[in-house]
Motif scaffolding. Structure first.
Motif, PDB file in Angstrom:
ATOM      1  N   SER A  34       0.825  -1.217   0.000  1.00 19.00           N
ATOM      2  CA  SER A  34       0.000   0.000   0.000  1.00 19.00           C
ATOM      3  C   SER A  34       0.855   1.261   0.000  1.00 19.00           C
ATOM      4  CB  SER A  34      -0.965   0.004   1.183  1.00 19.00           C
ATOM      5  OG  SER A  34      -0.249  -0.037   2.399  1.00 19.00           O
ATOM      6  N   ALA A  36       3.341   1.788  -1.757  1.00 14.59           N
ATOM      7  CA  ALA A  36       3.647   2.099  -3.156  1.00 14.59           C
ATOM      8  C   ALA A  36       2.570   3.009  -3.744  1.00 14.59           C
ATOM      9  CB  ALA A  36       3.775   0.815  -3.981  1.00 14.59           C
ATOM     10  N   TYR A  38       0.847   5.334  -2.152  1.00 14.03           N
ATOM     11  CA  TYR A  38       1.098   6.702  -1.679  1.00 14.03           C
ATOM     12  C   TYR A  38       2.345   7.271  -2.364  1.00 14.03           C
ATOM     13  CZ  TYR A  38      -2.598   5.868   1.623  1.00 14.03           C
ATOM     14  OH  TYR A  38      -3.831   5.591   2.156  1.00 14.03           O
ATOM     15  N   GLY A  97       9.563   8.999  -0.865  1.00  9.41           N
ATOM     16  CA  GLY A  97       9.062   8.524   0.427  1.00  9.41           C
ATOM     17  C   GLY A  97       8.582   9.687   1.283  1.00  9.41           C
ATOM     18  N   SER A 101       4.633  10.470   2.510  1.00 15.48           N
ATOM     19  CA  SER A 101       4.139  10.677   3.871  1.00 15.48           C
ATOM     20  C   SER A 101       3.433  12.023   3.997  1.00 15.48           C
ATOM     21  CB  SER A 101       5.255  10.512   4.893  1.00 15.48           C
ATOM     22  OG  SER A 101       6.043  11.667   4.983  1.00 15.48           O
ATOM     23  N   ALA A 104      -0.074  11.371   2.355  1.00 16.12           N
ATOM     24  CA  ALA A 104      -0.804  10.387   3.158  1.00 16.12           C
ATOM     25  C   ALA A 104      -1.528  11.001   4.350  1.00 16.12           C
ATOM     26  CB  ALA A 104       0.156   9.298   3.657  1.00 16.12           C
ATOM     27  N   ARG A 110      -6.549   9.383   1.097  1.00 21.06           N
ATOM     28  CA  ARG A 110      -6.676   8.023   1.638  1.00 21.06           C
ATOM     29  C   ARG A 110      -7.982   7.393   1.154  1.00 21.06           C
ATOM     30  NH1 ARG A 110      -2.505   7.518   5.048  1.00 21.06           N
ATOM     31  NH2 ARG A 110      -3.196   5.394   5.443  1.00 21.06           N
ATOM     32  N   GLY A 130       1.536  -2.187   5.105  1.00 25.43           N
ATOM     33  CA  GLY A 130       1.265  -0.753   5.194  1.00 25.43           C
ATOM     34  C   GLY A 130       1.323  -0.172   6.584  1.00 25.43           C
ATOM     35  N   ARG A 131       0.457   0.834   6.828  1.00 21.68           N
ATOM     36  CA  ARG A 131       0.375   1.506   8.116  1.00 21.68           C
ATOM     37  C   ARG A 131      -0.988   1.293   8.757  1.00 21.68           C
ATOM     38  NH1 ARG A 131       4.541   2.267   5.973  1.00 21.68           N
ATOM     39  NH2 ARG A 131       6.130   3.845   6.291  1.00 21.68           N
ATOM     40  N   ASP A 132      -2.007   1.142   7.897  1.00 22.86           N
ATOM     41  CA  ASP A 132      -3.389   1.056   8.401  1.00 22.86           C
ATOM     42  C   ASP A 132      -4.120  -0.149   7.825  1.00 22.86           C
ATOM     43  OD1 ASP A 132      -3.471   1.872   5.770  1.00 22.86           O
ATOM     44  OD2 ASP A 132      -5.077   3.328   6.068  1.00 22.86           O
ATOM     45  N   ARG A 181       9.710  10.983   9.763  1.00 23.08           N
ATOM     46  CA  ARG A 181       8.632  10.235   9.095  1.00 23.08           C
ATOM     47  C   ARG A 181       7.765   9.528  10.137  1.00 23.08           C
ATOM     48  NH1 ARG A 181       9.223   6.840   4.335  1.00 23.08           N
ATOM     49  NH2 ARG A 181      11.070   8.043   3.864  1.00 23.08           N
ATOM     50  N   ASP A 185       3.795  10.059  10.651  1.00 18.77           N
ATOM     51  CA  ASP A 185       2.878   8.920  10.484  1.00 18.77           C
ATOM     52  C   ASP A 185       2.081   8.638  11.758  1.00 18.77           C
ATOM     53  OD1 ASP A 185       3.771   8.627   7.894  1.00 18.77           O
ATOM     54  OD2 ASP A 185       4.908   6.780   8.235  1.00 18.77           O
ATOM     55  N   ARG A 188      -0.513  11.985  12.861  1.00 17.40           N
ATOM     56  CA  ARG A 188      -1.520  12.568  11.973  1.00 17.40           C
ATOM     57  C   ARG A 188      -2.901  12.119  12.443  1.00 17.40           C
ATOM     58  NH1 ARG A 188       0.247   8.536   7.102  1.00 17.40           N
ATOM     59  NH2 ARG A 188      -0.961   6.739   7.790  1.00 17.40           N
TER      60      ARG A 188
END
Ligand code: C5P
Length: 223
Positions: A34, A36, A38, A97, A101, A104, A110, A130-132, A181, A185, A188
């Protein structure tokens, strides 16, 4: 949707990318990177001259991404094609990258990427990086992993990766970037980086890739 999903969330440099690629291969399941999406949004925006704070234009860029992910032999990064052009290398730069961020943090971006991510859930199964993934995109996933490592270890890993690729890098600078970063992340308001309540936290500091992979495989086997 009854197709099984393993979600692997965590900060950059925790080894998620390597682990999820190897896991997907071993299970014979699909893979969603995911991050990728963003990164592609940030890259496509830069190429179209869209500013990273122009929300309406960024939503259009994210919603209209013309992207394909092409499988590659084991050990090689998935080939990423944007508007017919191979951007596999371009999306991995620190600049992209950082841009990722930034885009994102925008909730509407999103939202524009949400269904595209869910569409990756196809038989026989999906590994989602991913993150979420466990908190927002696949909240019903039967296996959720949150992979962490100390900032120092993550900086060290990234340093070795970049050096191997022939880049001229400074480890203190990398550590600063990783901290910045993380900060963005985690703090937010839109889908902040945090473990899902039902996620298993694995700290990979001092563990080999095989050791982490075997922990995750055990969780998949127990599910
Ligand atoms: O994992 P990767 O470094 O490719 O992700 C780039 C950036 O994209 C992250 O720093 C994060 O801000 C964002 N991202 C996100 N949600 C995801 C994946 C990535 O917000 N599911």
């Amino acid at each position: 949707n009854t197709v099984p999903v393993v979600t692997v969330d965590g900060p950059g440099g925790s080894g998620k990318g390597t682990i999820t690629q190897m896991l997907a291969r071993r299970l014979g399941w699909h893979l969603l990177d995911s991050g990728a999406l963003y990164r592609l949004t940030a890259l496509a925006a830069r190429r179209k001259g869209v500013a990273l704070d122009d929300e309406a234009a960024l939503v259009n860029v994210a919603g209209g991404l013309d992207v394909t992910f092409e499988p590659t032999p084991a050990g090689e990064p998935v080939r990423v094609i944007l508007d017919g052009e191979d951007v596999t290398g371009d999306i991995r730069t620190e600049q992209t990258g950082d841009g990722a961020s930034r885009v994102a943090v925008i909730q509407a971006v999103r939202d524009a990427l949400l269904q595209r991510q869910r569409d990756f859930r196809k038989a026989p199964g999906l590994v989602a990086d991913g993150r979420d993934m466990g908190t927002v995109v696949f909240p019903d996933a039967p296996v959720k992993v949150f992979l962490t490592a100390s900032a120092e270890e993550r900086a060290q890993r990234r340093y070795l990766q970049l050096k191997e690729a022939g880049a001229d890098v400074n480890i203190d600078h990398l550590l600063d970037e990783i901290r910045a970063r993380d900060e963005r992340d985690m703090n937010r308001s839109a889908a902040p980086l945090k473990p899902a309540e039902d996620a298993q936290v694995i700290d990979s500091t001092g563990l080999s890739i095989e050791e982490v992979l075997s922990k995750v495989m055990t969780l998949v086997g127990q599910a």
